[in-house]
Design a protein around this motif. Sequence first.
Motif, short mmCIF file in Angstrom:
data_model
loop_
_atom_site.label_atom_id
_atom_site.label_comp_id
_atom_site.label_asym_id
_atom_site.label_seq_id
_atom_site.Cartn_x
_atom_site.Cartn_y
_atom_site.Cartn_z
N GLU A 3 8.00 11.65 2.53
CA GLU A 3 8.86 12.17 1.28
C GLU A 3 8.26 11.66 -0.03
OE1 GLU A 3 13.00 12.29 2.06
OE2 GLU A 3 12.41 12.64 3.94
N LYS A 4 8.32 12.26 -1.32
CA LYS A 4 7.96 11.78 -2.62
C LYS A 4 9.21 11.75 -3.15
CE LYS A 4 3.33 12.39 -2.30
NZ LYS A 4 2.30 11.63 -2.27
N ASN A 5 9.37 10.86 -4.19
CA ASN A 5 10.62 10.76 -5.15
C ASN A 5 10.33 11.78 -6.11
OD1 ASN A 5 8.91 9.55 -7.17
ND2 ASN A 5 9.77 7.49 -6.47
N GLN A 6 11.24 11.78 -7.15
CA GLN A 6 11.06 12.99 -8.24
C GLN A 6 10.02 12.41 -9.07
OE1 GLN A 6 14.80 12.69 -10.40
NE2 GLN A 6 14.39 10.64 -11.31
N ASN A 7 9.28 11.48 -9.22
CA ASN A 7 8.24 11.27 -9.99
C ASN A 7 6.87 11.49 -9.23
OD1 ASN A 7 9.79 10.38 -12.33
ND2 ASN A 7 9.87 8.51 -11.48
N GLY A 8 6.96 11.82 -8.00
CA GLY A 8 5.91 12.13 -7.09
C GLY A 8 5.27 11.10 -6.41
N TYR A 9 5.92 9.71 -6.36
CA TYR A 9 5.38 8.68 -5.89
C TYR A 9 6.35 8.57 -4.57
CZ TYR A 9 3.63 7.40 -10.52
OH TYR A 9 2.74 7.37 -11.59
N GLU A 10 5.68 7.86 -3.47
CA GLU A 10 6.19 7.69 -2.19
C GLU A 10 7.06 6.51 -2.36
OE1 GLU A 10 4.83 6.77 2.46
OE2 GLU A 10 3.43 7.64 1.06
N ASN A 11 8.05 6.53 -1.88
CA ASN A 11 8.97 5.37 -1.86
C ASN A 11 8.51 4.36 -0.98
OD1 ASN A 11 10.57 6.13 -4.16
ND2 ASN A 11 12.12 6.97 -2.60
N HIS A 12 8.83 3.00 -1.01
CA HIS A 12 8.58 2.14 -0.07
C HIS A 12 9.74 2.17 0.94
CE1 HIS A 12 7.79 -2.01 1.70
NE2 HIS A 12 6.61 -1.73 1.19
N PRO A 13 9.38 1.58 2.28
CA PRO A 13 10.40 1.89 3.29
C PRO A 13 11.58 1.01 3.31
CG PRO A 13 8.41 1.28 4.26
CD PRO A 13 8.05 1.61 2.86
N ILE A 14 11.04 -0.24 2.42
CA ILE A 14 12.18 -1.22 1.89
C ILE A 14 12.57 -1.44 0.63
CG2 ILE A 14 12.89 -3.63 2.28
CD1 ILE A 14 10.58 -4.04 4.27
#
Length: 147
Positions: A3-14
């Motif tokens: 899943e990507k955040n609204q900026n198109g980057y993948e959030n880190h799992p921590i």
Amino acid sequence: MSEKNQNGYENHPIQLRALKVLELSIKVIPEHSQLEPNVEKFSLFHGHSEYDPKDKTIAVRIGVEIGQEVKEVPFELRIEILGVFEVDEDKFPLKFVHKWAEKNAPLILYPYLREHVFSLSSRAGFGGTLLPLFQVPTFSHSSITTR
């Protein structure tokens, strides 16, 4: 697929979920108050809790001391902060969470620590003391496993 955040980057799992100040102290040494602070002489320290599987969190503390190792200093300063990180267990291998808390988390908390040093020393009349920036390698799951 991640899943990507609204900026198109993948959030880190921590993710950092809470940040608390544990200690903010500065003691001005009047007879040396005209001296410039020596930011080459400071002590960093850090540690972390056990992983809490119920809350899926791990707490990490980081702190700095300035002025304790030098004779003629304008002030002695001690700051300690605590970050609480939430772990997505589906995306981060739990066997590496302590290594992550030991190696990566202090680097995430360091900018917050720098801001407190700058702010506190500035309010004490020293124009804001800046801790240096660090050049660090990029860590990945594979580099954590080999260390």
